[in-house]
Motif scaffolding. Structure first.
Motif, PDB file in Angstrom:
ATOM      1  N   GLY A   1      -0.565  -0.835  -9.096  1.00 44.08           N
ATOM      2  CA  GLY A   1       0.165   0.374  -8.763  1.00 44.08           C
ATOM      3  C   GLY A   1      -0.752   1.573  -8.630  1.00 44.08           C
ATOM      4  O   GLY A   1      -1.949   1.497  -8.896  1.00 44.08           O
TER       5      GLY A   1
ATOM      6  N   TYR B   1       0.269   9.140  -9.096  1.00 42.61           N
ATOM      7  CA  TYR B   1       0.075  10.362  -8.319  1.00 42.61           C
ATOM      8  C   TYR B   1       0.345  11.584  -9.203  1.00 42.61           C
ATOM      9  O   TYR B   1       1.312  11.615  -9.962  1.00 42.61           O
TER      10      TYR B   1
ATOM     11  N   ALA C   1       0.535  14.709  -5.034  1.00 40.09           N
ATOM     12  CA  ALA C   1       1.978  14.551  -4.790  1.00 40.09           C
ATOM     13  C   ALA C   1       2.646  15.918  -4.842  1.00 40.09           C
ATOM     14  O   ALA C   1       2.158  16.835  -5.500  1.00 40.09           O
TER      15      ALA C   1
ATOM     16  N   ILE D   1       3.927  10.447 -10.539  1.00 33.56           N
ATOM     17  CA  ILE D   1       4.710   9.469  -9.778  1.00 33.56           C
ATOM     18  C   ILE D   1       3.977   8.141  -9.899  1.00 33.56           C
ATOM     19  O   ILE D   1       2.754   8.082  -9.753  1.00 33.56           O
TER      20      ILE D   1
ATOM     21  N   LYS E   1       3.745   4.329  -8.221  1.00 35.10           N
ATOM     22  CA  LYS E   1       4.156   3.513  -7.080  1.00 35.10           C
ATOM     23  C   LYS E   1       3.663   2.097  -7.289  1.00 35.10           C
ATOM     24  O   LYS E   1       2.476   1.872  -7.552  1.00 35.10           O
TER      25      LYS E   1
ATOM     26  N   THR F   1       9.013   3.207  -6.288  1.00 34.17           N
ATOM     27  CA  THR F   1       8.449   4.493  -6.701  1.00 34.17           C
ATOM     28  C   THR F   1       9.243   4.998  -7.890  1.00 34.17           C
ATOM     29  O   THR F   1      10.472   5.045  -7.849  1.00 34.17           O
ATOM     30  N   GLU F   2       8.535   5.362  -8.950  1.00 38.15           N
ATOM     31  CA  GLU F   2       9.210   5.896 -10.135  1.00 38.15           C
ATOM     32  C   GLU F   2       8.769   7.339 -10.349  1.00 38.15           C
ATOM     33  O   GLU F   2       7.580   7.625 -10.480  1.00 38.15           O
ATOM     34  N   ASN F   3       9.751   8.228 -10.360  1.00 36.09           N
ATOM     35  CA  ASN F   3       9.502   9.648 -10.558  1.00 36.09           C
ATOM     36  C   ASN F   3       9.396   9.913 -12.060  1.00 36.09           C
ATOM     37  O   ASN F   3      10.372   9.798 -12.793  1.00 36.09           O
TER      38      ASN F   3
END
Length: 195
Positions: free
Chosen positions: A119, A122, A154, A161, A163, A168-170
């Motif tokens: 992964g 960001y 980002a 973030i 990925k 994608t996980e905020n």
């Protein structure tokens, strides 16, 4: 007194007696009608008062319930506003942490959000420019060298973030608090209002 006068007296006496009987009967009937009217009026009055009392009690209860409901709604609105304000204060405090505290917090969040597989992580432009020197190695150590920090900034206000391919996980502070809002609100409500 002649026989005719006697007959007239008898007729006159019977007439007065009949007249007295008629008057007495009329008076008795009038008293009976008046008494019956009083009873009916009293019964109607009592029935009206009974219905009025029930209606007054119902109106009073409804008014109290309406006021209670309004008060509960205002209290709830106040609690929600207070919790939202505390949430915003938490985000502000997290953003104002020293660099070392901020990135230690990021590392703790990263441990909780880590997934299997390769992964990318960001950061916003500001955070990218202030990453601690050993931060890349800490991320590699935690992830088993499967997550790399992207050099592309980002468009986020804080946090990071993650990925993983199409996933994608905020992990911005606001997004994490929003995702956990029910649990966070319950904790804040307990601390603030002791429910």
């Amino acid at each position: 007194m002649s026989g005719l006068d006697g007959i007239i007296n008898i007729i006159d006496s019977q007439g007065r007696q009949n007249e007295n009987n008629i008057i007495r009967t009329a008076q008795e009937k009038a008293l009976e009608i008046e008494s019956d009217g009083d009873k009916k009026a009293e019964s109607a009055y009592n029935e009206y008062m009974k219905k009025s009392l029930i209606q007054a009690e119902t109106d009073f209860r409804n008014s109290c319930n309406s006021v209670d409901s309004g008060n509960r709604r205002k209290i709830l609105e106040y609690k929600v506003r207070t919790i939202e304000k505390v949430t915003e204060n938490i985000i502000t405090r997290l953003e104002k942490l020293s660099d070392s505290e901020y990135f230690d917090t990021i590392l703790r969040l990263f441990r909780n959000r880590l997934h299997d597989g390769a992964g990318e992580m960001y950061f916003n432009k500001k955070d990218l420019s202030r990453l601690p020197a050993d931060f890349n190695s800490k991320i590699a150590e935690i992830s088993g060298d499967t997550v790399k920090i992207s050099e592309t900034p980002a468009d986020i206000e804080n946090g990071f973030i993650l990925k993983y391919g199409l996933i994608t996980e905020n992990c911005t502070f606001r997004a994490i608090l929003e995702a956990e809002k029910d649990r966070v609100r319950d904790i804040l409500a307990e601390k603030l209002f002791g429910r």
